[in-house]
Design an enzyme around this catalytic site. Structure first.
Site, mmCIF file in Angstrom:
data_model
loop_
_atom_site.group_PDB
_atom_site.id
_atom_site.type_symbol
_atom_site.label_atom_id
_atom_site.label_comp_id
_atom_site.label_asym_id
_atom_site.label_seq_id
_atom_site.Cartn_x
_atom_site.Cartn_y
_atom_site.Cartn_z
ATOM 1 N N ARG A 190 -5.229 -2.298 -1.486
ATOM 2 C CA ARG A 190 -5.543 -1.616 -0.457
ATOM 3 C C ARG A 190 -6.819 -0.780 -0.040
ATOM 4 O O ARG A 190 -7.400 -1.054 1.108
ATOM 5 C CB ARG A 190 -4.424 -0.476 -0.029
ATOM 6 C CG ARG A 190 -4.323 0.177 1.236
ATOM 7 C CD ARG A 190 -3.232 1.141 1.542
ATOM 8 N NE ARG A 190 -3.107 2.195 0.860
ATOM 9 C CZ ARG A 190 -2.237 3.237 0.746
ATOM 10 N NH1 ARG A 190 -1.142 2.993 1.685
ATOM 11 N NH2 ARG A 190 -2.269 4.187 -0.072
ATOM 12 N N GLU A 249 5.316 6.721 12.104
ATOM 13 C CA GLU A 249 5.579 7.277 10.873
ATOM 14 C C GLU A 249 5.296 8.955 10.890
ATOM 15 O O GLU A 249 5.063 9.542 11.828
ATOM 16 C CB GLU A 249 4.230 6.487 9.901
ATOM 17 C CG GLU A 249 3.013 6.706 10.553
ATOM 18 C CD GLU A 249 2.121 6.183 9.864
ATOM 19 O OE1 GLU A 249 2.053 5.396 8.941
ATOM 20 O OE2 GLU A 249 0.954 5.737 10.506
ATOM 21 N N TYR A 262 -10.125 6.135 1.885
ATOM 22 C CA TYR A 262 -9.730 6.920 0.774
ATOM 23 C C TYR A 262 -8.385 6.351 0.288
ATOM 24 O O TYR A 262 -7.860 5.835 0.850
ATOM 25 C CB TYR A 262 -9.720 8.368 1.031
ATOM 26 C CG TYR A 262 -8.301 9.078 1.780
ATOM 27 C CD1 TYR A 262 -7.073 9.496 0.977
ATOM 28 C CD2 TYR A 262 -8.345 8.838 3.145
ATOM 29 C CE1 TYR A 262 -6.022 9.589 1.684
ATOM 30 C CE2 TYR A 262 -7.052 9.008 3.839
ATOM 31 C CZ TYR A 262 -5.994 9.613 3.255
ATOM 32 O OH TYR A 262 -4.822 10.024 3.888
ATOM 33 N N LYS A 278 -7.005 3.155 5.909
ATOM 34 C CA LYS A 278 -6.962 4.324 5.375
ATOM 35 C C LYS A 278 -8.049 5.041 5.403
ATOM 36 O O LYS A 278 -8.837 5.253 4.391
ATOM 37 C CB LYS A 278 -5.917 4.151 3.947
ATOM 38 C CG LYS A 278 -5.673 5.564 3.578
ATOM 39 C CD LYS A 278 -4.901 5.425 2.167
ATOM 40 C CE LYS A 278 -4.261 6.728 1.506
ATOM 41 N NZ LYS A 278 -3.372 7.404 2.483
ATOM 42 N N ARG A 330 -28.827 10.811 11.660
ATOM 43 C CA ARG A 330 -27.443 10.456 12.215
ATOM 44 C C ARG A 330 -27.986 9.475 13.552
ATOM 45 O O ARG A 330 -28.664 9.539 14.085
ATOM 46 C CB ARG A 330 -26.985 12.017 12.880
ATOM 47 C CG ARG A 330 -25.848 11.834 13.801
ATOM 48 C CD ARG A 330 -25.127 13.106 14.326
ATOM 49 N NE ARG A 330 -24.094 13.061 15.096
ATOM 50 C CZ ARG A 330 -23.759 12.640 16.279
ATOM 51 N NH1 ARG A 330 -24.897 12.427 17.100
ATOM 52 N NH2 ARG A 330 -22.834 12.746 16.919
#
Length: 286
Positions: A52, A182, A33, A150, A101
């Protein structure tokens, strides 16, 4: 007013938006995302976020569902459809719906799922916490080892943020081998004797888009920067501390584990960086 959202090329009211229960983003957190801030109806550092996004998709072997031009058109349409002046545009790309799945990745020709929505945040740049600063606590960093991607795997950062709030803090700084990695949703910095210190880029931290811009602007302002690990003890003994993120911009940190940082108030370096960052982002917004 019901928001208009984007799902796989369609623009529709949020209460009509659906994604398959077999989507790998839902079942496996198999997705990435980005969040792009909006000020005065324009997008901040859009090019950086697209670069990114492309890197995250490549690192996970996922296809690119849209070109940068198409992403920009979709962002602008959502801003217009939802009358966003200040706020955010969230985008998410998952590996899609393979039909059932399975731990194994589906075939590469499986169409990815694209979801986008806006959040209105009037006065986003006038956050009063910029004047009071954040209070953070430290917690062990128990996330997976590829924090540079991310992904939508955000459960542990959410748990850490909730633990911080239970302790009376605004956020948490995560710690590994005694060194700060972070924050739960931001990059972390300290300032000592006029030098800005932040962890170097690696798989250990997210390669923040705001981080890159702030470090570039700091260099242009002739502020010294060191990219290296720093300990919790160093942070508590620093003259200043702050965090950066796409939605908080540059946000001072005034206490760590109840110990005041510097004077216990936002310091001059963080204040200056926030000002020059916002000026530059407004100037270059698209």
């Amino acid at each position: 007013m019901t928001r208009i959202v984007h799902v796989n090329g369609r623009y529709l009211p949020e209460d009509q938006a659906t994604v398959s229960i077999f989507d790998r983003g839902f079942l496996m957190a198999d997705g990435v995302y980005e969040v792009v801030s909006v000020l005065d109806g324009r997008l901040l550092d859009f090019e950086g976020h697209m670069k990114r996004l492309a890197r995250s998709l490549d690192e996970l072997g996922m296809s690119h569902p849209m070109t940068d031009e198409e992403w920009l058109e979709a962002h602008r349409r959502l801003i217009a459809e939802n009358d966003i002046t200040d706020g955010l545009v969230y985008l998410q790309v998952t590996r899609g719906n393979p039909g059932d799945r399975d731990f194994a990745y589906p075939p590469k020709d499986t169409p990815p799922t694209v979801v986008m929505f806006t959040q209105s945040k009037p006065g986003l740049a006038e956050n009063p916490q910029a004047d009071t600063g954040l209070r953070v606590c430290t917690l062990p960093d128990l996330r997976w080892a590829r924090r540079d991607i991310k992904t939508v795997q955000l459960l542990y950062p959410s748990m850490a943020k909730m633990e911080a709030k239970a302790r009376g803090c605004d956020d948490a700084w995560m710690v590994e081998d005694g060194h700060v990695t972070e924050g739960t949703s931001n990059n972390a910095y300290i300032v000592k004797d006029g030098t800005i210190v932040t962890r170097a880029l690696s798989d250990d931290i997210l390669h923040g888009i705001t981080r890159a811009a702030v470090l570039r602007l700091a260099a242009e302002a002739q502020l010294a920067v060191e990219e290296r690990n720093f300990t919790v003890e160093e942070a508590k003994a620093a003259d200043e501390a702050f965090v950066t993120s796409a939605s908080a911009f540059v946000m001072p940190v005034v206490a760590i584990d109840e110990a005041a940082v510097g004077t216990g108030a936002p310091g001059p370096v963080a204040r200056r960086l926030r000002e020059i960052y916002l000026d530059e982002m407004r100037r270059t917004a698209v």
